[in-house]
Scaffold this active site. Structure first.
Site, PDB file in Angstrom:
ATOM      1  N   HIS A  16       0.872  -1.175   0.000  1.00  0.00           N
ATOM      2  CA  HIS A  16       0.000   0.000   0.000  1.00  0.00           C
ATOM      3  C   HIS A  16       0.902   1.216   0.000  1.00  0.00           C
ATOM      4  CE1 HIS A  16      -3.755   2.249   0.953  1.00  0.00           C
ATOM      5  NE2 HIS A  16      -2.865   3.123   1.375  1.00  0.00           N
ATOM      6  N   CYS A  17       0.803   2.005  -1.024  1.00  0.00           N
ATOM      7  CA  CYS A  17       1.727   3.117  -1.191  1.00  0.00           C
ATOM      8  C   CYS A  17       1.070   4.416  -0.741  1.00  0.00           C
ATOM      9  CB  CYS A  17       2.137   3.216  -2.650  1.00  0.00           C
ATOM     10  SG  CYS A  17       3.337   4.522  -2.965  1.00  0.00           S
TER      11      CYS A  17
END
Lengths: 158, 456
Positions: free
Chosen positions: B193-194
């Site tokens: 998850h960026c």
């Protein structure tokens, strides 16, 4: 033997849902979309094994065609990359085209093979490509048929 | 149950919607007087996502630092085109703004695509599926209130892989799928998850993400080089760097930003190039799934053992479709009960399983098929997990579907807040398990360890 229905309309009007069978994914070859061809015991009395296996194998072939990595997909991928993937907004992807073919195939199978046997296939895309859902119907008119039991064999009489 | 089945079938026989057995709260009568408005599935999506443009754009609930990312890129590029380009065009070549412009456009487009694309979210299992799986598991005899984590082993290319059961989505996660607790979704081929792009990176948007970081590293390096050249040219003739900086203050800002970011971005690009070449995900790399620490003979079963083929399979594979049908319509009888959406949501969402996107006779049969089994849950507003087995239409484009014959006028004022509130309330109301404990290997807020941890 299971109740016979002559067409889908009859199925709708006179059938009640008895059970659902889920054909799970087969991951033996990786994450590509394949379904297990093992014949579920609940369907033994409803449909011939060969017909079932043909259906699943054809579906597997369609998905393999959709996900095939070959010359055409390389060209499409590179072209998409050069356009910053904007072509995905304009074009229908190959996968979508194959999904349409699959939907048509499933509808045809339902009409010709599954509905007359009191079964209904659900397109896997509607279940997140996790399962092929097969709904098993009983003739509503036949009294005493079990409604919730997992085994449907012998529940209706000819 | 038998009564419920027949009750539901009677409902279906009627062309118009009839009141459901579920208790309806006050305020519903008020809503019934309003004209029925068909609702789209994104409005009842259970994950922690926000939707814009009528469901066409999907982002994580927390946008993270996406505005910062965008801001930095826009500011740096803006300063570059304003302060450096005129000088360099005069003294060097006019190709510089052209190259810069192309890179800038690439970066922005791929960034937006990474942020707004469905990363490969798996819709949650339908009630029937979940019941079927429970049946299979319970046949092994577990009766504790909180069963131990359930796993299933499969053989993939002669490698044993454990599939874990997701308590939120009520299914065994496919291989390489992981549940992101920030977004509350299972994502296929979950990478990380960026927070910089404000979205998960998964199967469907990994290529956008990769293109983004590669083009961003080129852009950063290019700007850094141009600014250095610019300042060097200005400072020559004994004038000094300070003089050059005074003449072009914007360049100082660019220099600082680029200097600090180019190393981390280059490192990140290099890391992801390695991942692409070995067909690994960040998640697997961090966990060391295939590094052999599980014993000898543990290799990556997904790798094609050839760098070129690995790269092509990750970046050039056909674009998979979105499995969540965001813009599909909920069935008519659900749409009618749009009043107390928050409270009614469990019932509504349960019925959302009813397939709306089949055609012809299949349409009717599907409705017939699904309702009877759904009816077993109707009195109590069934677990929320059944809510969002959103079905994707075969003919739905993954993003921005321009052609939808029966699309309603786009609801520009989409209500992401309401979706969020709904999903939260619905979750609280309906989840059996009070606190889903995920054996989620990757803490989303620190998506990557190693060299690029600084970047993220």
């Amino acid at each position: 033997m299971a109740t016979e229905f002559h067409n889908l309309q009859e199925l709708r009007h006179s059938a009640s849902l008895a059970n659902k069978v889920f054909i799970q994914r087969d991951y033996s070859e990786g994450t590509t979309c394949r379904f297990q061809t093992k014949f579920p015991s609940e369907l033994e009395s409803r449909i011939e094994q060969t017909l079932f296996e043909d259906t699943v194998k054809t579906l597997n072939n369609y998905y393999a065609e959709a996900e095939k990595i070959g010359g055409q997909s390389y060209v499409e991928g590179c072209l998409a990359c050069f356009t910053a993937y904007l072509i995905f907004l304009c074009m229908e992807t190959r996968y979508e085209k194959v999904l349409k073919k699959i939907a048509k195939y499933i509808q045809e199978q339902n009409e010709k093979i599954y509905a007359p046997r009191g079964l209904l296939l659900t397109d896997p895309i509607e279940r997140g490509m996790r399962v092929v859902e097969i709904s098993i119907y009983e003739d509503r008119g036949s009294s005493g048929s079990s409604s919730g039991s997992s085994s449907v064999s012998g529940s209706t009489t000819r | 149950m038998k009564n419920c089945e027949y009750q539901q079938i009677d409902l279906l026989a009627l062309p118009t919607a009839t009141p459901t057995p579920a208790p309806l709260h006050g305020g519903d009568t008020v809503q019934r007087r309003e004209p029925r408005k068909a609702r789209r599935k994104w409005e009842v999506f259970p994950g922690k996502n926000r939707f814009y443009c009528g469901g066409r754009i999907i982002v994580a609930r927390q946008s993270g630092v996406l505005p910062l990312t965008l801001g930095l890129i826009l500011i740096t590029s803006g300063l570059f085109f304003t302060f450096d380009c005129p000088f360099l065009v005069k003294h060097l070549t006019c190709c510089i703004p052209v190259i810069g412009g192309v890179l800038f456009v690439f970066v922005i487009i791929t960034l937006l695509q990474t942020s707004f694309t469905d990363p490969g979210i798996l819709p949650r299992a339908t009630q029937d599926e979940a019941a079927d799986i429970e049946k299979q598991i319970d046949s092994n005899g577990s009766t504790s209130y909180r069963p131990p984590p359930r796993t299933k082993e499969v053989l993939i290319n002669q490698q044993v892989v454990k599939l874990k059961y997701c308590f939120t989505c009520k299914m065994f996660r496919p291989p390489r799928t992981s549940h992101c607790s920030l977004c509350d979704n299972c994502v296929e081929r979950f990478d990380h998850h960026c927070p910089w792009v404000g979205n998960c990176v998964g199967k469907r948007n990994y290529r956008f993400f990769y293109t983004f970081i590669v083009s961003l590293s080129f852009l950063t390096a290019f700007i850094f080089g141009c600014v250095t050249t610019h300042l060097a040219l200005r400072a020559q003739g004994g004038k000094g760097l300070v003089f050059a900086l005074q003449e072009s203050p914007g360049s100082a800002v660019e220099l600082v930003i680029c200097f600090f970011s180019v190393w981390s971005i280059l490192g990140l690009s290099g890391f992801h190039t390695y991942l692409v070449a070995s067909n690994l995900t960040t998640n697997e790399d961090i966990k060391g799934s295939w590094s052999g620490k599980g014993g000898e003979g543990v290799t990556n079963p997904y790798s094609h053992r050839n760098i070129i083929i690995n790269c092509c399979s990750v970046l050039c594979a056909p674009m998979p479709p979105s499995l969540i049908d965001r813009r599909g319509f909920l069935p008519e009888d659900e749409s009618a009960q749009t009043g107390c959406a928050e409270i009614e949501l469990p019932t509504l969402a349960t019925k959302s399983e009813m397939n709306v996107c089949t055609q012809g006779t299949k349409d009717l049969l599907e409705s017939a098929a699904l309702s009877p089994l759904l009816s077993t849950s109707c009195p109590q507003g069934k677990p929320h997990s059944a809510d969002s087995s959103f079905t994707a239409k075969p003919n739905t484009s993954p993003e921005l579907p321009p052609q939808r014959p029966k699309a309603h006028p786009t609801v520009k004022t989409s209500t992401p807040r309401r979706t969020k509130t709904q999903s939260r309330k619905c979750k609280r109301a309906a989840l059996h398990v009070p606190t889903p404990v995920y054996e989620d290997p990757l803490t989303p807020s620190s998506p990557e360890a190693g060299p690029e941890s600084k970047t993220h």
